[in-house]
Design a protein around this motif. Structure first.
Motif: not given
Length: 111
Positions: A30-54
């Motif tokens: 899974v990690i190899i396939v997602l990496g090759c497809m450039d879809l592994d960002f969510a596996l490498r990075e924590d979820r960003p903070s919720d967006l606000t108007s600012a």
């Protein structure tokens, strides 16, 4: 577009079906396939903070990238998990997929 679609299909079909005894091999594929497809960002990075108007344009872009990566990763992983055992591993889409140790599946960071 046909070449791209067939390449995606070949990559996704290369992931073995998770059967409860092959988690390590399944996760590696899974990690190899997602990496090759450039879809592994969510596996490498924590979820960003919720967006606000600012929130800045960069923060909005990062959230969009993370959400797309997470959504696509979950779809690809679900494809290789039989329905009978899927319930054990799946959580809310924003939280990802659990491994057998009840921890979210993540890529190991180098360094």
């Amino acid at each position: 577009m046909f070449v791209l679609a067939s390449s995606i299909s070949a990559n996704v079909n290369n992931i073995p079906v998770l059967n409860g005894t092959n988690f390590k091999k399944w996760k590696e594929h899974v990690i190899i396939v997602l990496g090759c497809m450039d879809l592994d960002f969510a596996l490498r990075e924590d979820r960003p903070s919720d967006l606000t108007s600012a929130s800045t344009a960069e923060q909005r872009s990062t959230m969009e990238k993370w959400e797309r990566s997470n959504r696509m990763s979950l779809m690809i992983m679900k494809h290789s998990i039989p329905e009978a055992i899927r319930v054990q591993y799946l959580r809310k889409p924003s939280q990802g997929i659990l491994g057998p140790d009840s921890k979210p599946i993540r890529c190991k960071r180098k360094g």
